[in-house]
Scaffold this active site. Structure first.
Site, PDB file in Angstrom:
ATOM      1  N   ARG A 170      10.757  -3.648   3.200  1.00  0.00           N
ATOM      2  CA  ARG A 170      10.157  -2.196   3.286  1.00  0.00           C
ATOM      3  C   ARG A 170      10.726  -1.634   4.528  1.00  0.00           C
ATOM      4  NH1 ARG A 170       4.209  -3.467   2.936  1.00  0.00           N
ATOM      5  NH2 ARG A 170       4.022  -1.257   3.605  1.00  0.00           N
ATOM      6  N   ARG A 219      -2.183  -6.904   0.114  1.00  0.00           N
ATOM      7  CA  ARG A 219      -1.405  -6.299  -0.901  1.00  0.00           C
ATOM      8  C   ARG A 219      -0.320  -7.129  -1.267  1.00  0.00           C
ATOM      9  NH1 ARG A 219      -0.078  -0.343   1.582  1.00  0.00           N
ATOM     10  NH2 ARG A 219       1.882  -1.149   0.759  1.00  0.00           N
ATOM     11  N   LYS A 272       0.037   5.884   8.887  1.00  0.00           N
ATOM     12  CA  LYS A 272      -0.031   7.426   8.234  1.00  0.00           C
ATOM     13  C   LYS A 272      -1.554   7.388   7.254  1.00  0.00           C
ATOM     14  CE  LYS A 272       3.704   6.681   5.691  1.00  0.00           C
ATOM     15  NZ  LYS A 272       4.313   5.258   6.318  1.00  0.00           N
ATOM     16  N   ARG A 309      -2.881  -6.934   7.895  1.00  0.00           N
ATOM     17  CA  ARG A 309      -3.701  -5.969   7.205  1.00  0.00           C
ATOM     18  C   ARG A 309      -4.549  -6.335   6.018  1.00  0.00           C
ATOM     19  NH1 ARG A 309      -1.197   0.036   6.523  1.00  0.00           N
ATOM     20  NH2 ARG A 309       0.000  -0.651   4.689  1.00  0.00           N
ATOM     21  N   ARG A 340      10.327  10.444   0.526  1.00  0.00           N
ATOM     22  CA  ARG A 340      10.840   9.306   1.257  1.00  0.00           C
ATOM     23  C   ARG A 340      12.527   9.229   1.049  1.00  0.00           C
ATOM     24  NH1 ARG A 340       6.203   6.158   1.416  1.00  0.00           N
ATOM     25  NH2 ARG A 340       6.317   3.949   1.078  1.00  0.00           N
TER      26      ARG A 340
HETATM   27  P1  ADP Z   1       4.215   1.890   3.222  1.00  0.00           P
HETATM   28  O1  ADP Z   1       4.592   2.987   3.698  1.00  0.00           O
HETATM   29  O2  ADP Z   1       3.143   0.983   4.050  1.00  0.00           O
HETATM   30  O3  ADP Z   1       5.073   0.972   2.797  1.00  0.00           O
HETATM   31  P2  ADP Z   1       3.018   2.843   0.758  1.00  0.00           P
HETATM   32  O4  ADP Z   1       1.906   2.676   0.057  1.00  0.00           O
HETATM   33  O5  ADP Z   1       3.704   4.206   1.256  1.00  0.00           O
HETATM   34  O6  ADP Z   1       3.436   1.750   1.883  1.00  0.00           O
HETATM   35  O7  ADP Z   1       4.212   2.643  -0.395  1.00  0.00           O
HETATM   36  C1  ADP Z   1       3.948   1.471  -1.200  1.00  0.00           C
HETATM   37  C2  ADP Z   1       5.358   1.446  -2.219  1.00  0.00           C
HETATM   38  O8  ADP Z   1       5.158   2.507  -3.265  1.00  0.00           O
HETATM   39  C3  ADP Z   1       6.468   1.437  -1.477  1.00  0.00           C
HETATM   40  O9  ADP Z   1       7.183   0.400  -0.965  1.00  0.00           O
HETATM   41  C4  ADP Z   1       7.264   1.948  -2.853  1.00  0.00           C
HETATM   42  O10 ADP Z   1       7.798   1.049  -3.436  1.00  0.00           O
HETATM   43  C5  ADP Z   1       6.442   2.807  -3.362  1.00  0.00           C
HETATM   44  N1  ADP Z   1       6.450   4.324  -3.046  1.00  0.00           N
HETATM   45  C6  ADP Z   1       5.320   4.955  -2.320  1.00  0.00           C
HETATM   46  N2  ADP Z   1       5.839   6.331  -2.122  1.00  0.00           N
HETATM   47  C7  ADP Z   1       7.043   6.261  -2.686  1.00  0.00           C
HETATM   48  C8  ADP Z   1       8.051   7.343  -2.672  1.00  0.00           C
HETATM   49  N3  ADP Z   1       7.662   8.726  -2.337  1.00  0.00           N
HETATM   50  N4  ADP Z   1       9.139   7.275  -3.286  1.00  0.00           N
HETATM   51  C9  ADP Z   1       9.602   6.057  -3.879  1.00  0.00           C
HETATM   52  N5  ADP Z   1       8.519   4.955  -3.864  1.00  0.00           N
HETATM   53  C10 ADP Z   1       7.525   5.117  -3.081  1.00  0.00           C
END
Ligand code: ADP
Ligand code: ZN
Length: 215
Positions: free
Chosen positions: A173, A162, A13, A127, A88
């Protein structure tokens, strides 16, 4: 364009978003990047969010919605926006619906980027991300290494893994995605806004999105 990108962690994404903003100047809104910046700067939001993120759990909806209500009203969103990693959960999607209505905005398209679990595991464990918040370039130790090991090609800062990219946090996740986010596919499909794409190549995904929007 005003679009939502859905897809499991590692679906690409972030990469697709960066390619799309180069197209039309829409704002790239990554809730993950915004949260990581808050953690790094030690803001009150960052302090609350960090423990959830490190475990691979979702940050509570109320914190996310406050952050997004502000973000969507910033001037750079006027041209359009790409929502990456938000909504999400079903409650976030419902709250977003209310917020967009209030701001008189509508989403053009919801893109579901599909990818197999093994591909995701391979991608995420290899990554690496630039530690400079203003850069955040993404590399891969196998397929896209930095020219000098551990140093960002673009800005010279150290590239890091990360803290939520250990095998254990990644598996959590993915489970969180399947349980809390995958139901949004059906939710948006029923609204007739969904485009599902096999996310093998980022360029392919970008072509499918721009093609669908120009119809
Ligand atoms: P990925 O999609 O690769 O897991 P992101 O960078 O989108 O990674 O998100 C990393 C972390 O940030 C998630 O595991 C969560 O803890 C938090 N997070 C991100 N976006 C949201 C959201 N919309 N609602 C709740 N938590 C979020
Ligand atoms: Zn960098």
């Amino acid at each position: 364009m005003k679009i939502i990108l859905l897809g499991s962690p590692g679906a690409g994404k972030g990469t697709v978003s960066k390619l799309l903003i180069a197209h039309d100047g829409s704002a790239h809104i990554s809730t993950g990047d915004m949260l990581r910046n808050n953690v790094k700067e030690g803001t009150p939001l960052g302090k609350k969010a960090k423990e959830y993120m490190d475990r691979g759990d979702l940050v509570p909806d109320s914190l996310i919605m406050d952050m997004m209500e502000e973000r969507l009203q910033e001037p750079d969103c006027k041209k359009g926006f790409i929502l990456d990693g938000f909504p999400r959960t079903i409650p976030q999607a419902e709250a977003l619906g209310g917020l967009l209505k209030k701001l008189s905005l509508t989403i053009d398209l919801v893109v579901n980027m599909e990818i197999g679990k093994q591909v995701v595991l391979d991608r995420l464990t290899t990554r690496r991300t630039c530690s400079n918040a203003a850069c955040q370039a993404i590399y891969n130790v196998k397929t896209m290494p930095t020219k000098v090991a551990g140093i960002c090609d673009k800005c010279g800062s150290p590239v890091i893994q990360r803290s939520d990219e250990t095998e254990e946090a990644i598996l959590n996740r993915l489970a969180t995605y399947n349980k809390q986010t995958a139901p949004l596919i059906d939710y948006y499909n029923k609204k007739g806004k969904l485009l599902t794409i096999e996310a093998v190549s980022s360029d392919g995904v970008v072509k499918a999105i721009t093609g669908s929007l120009s119809k």
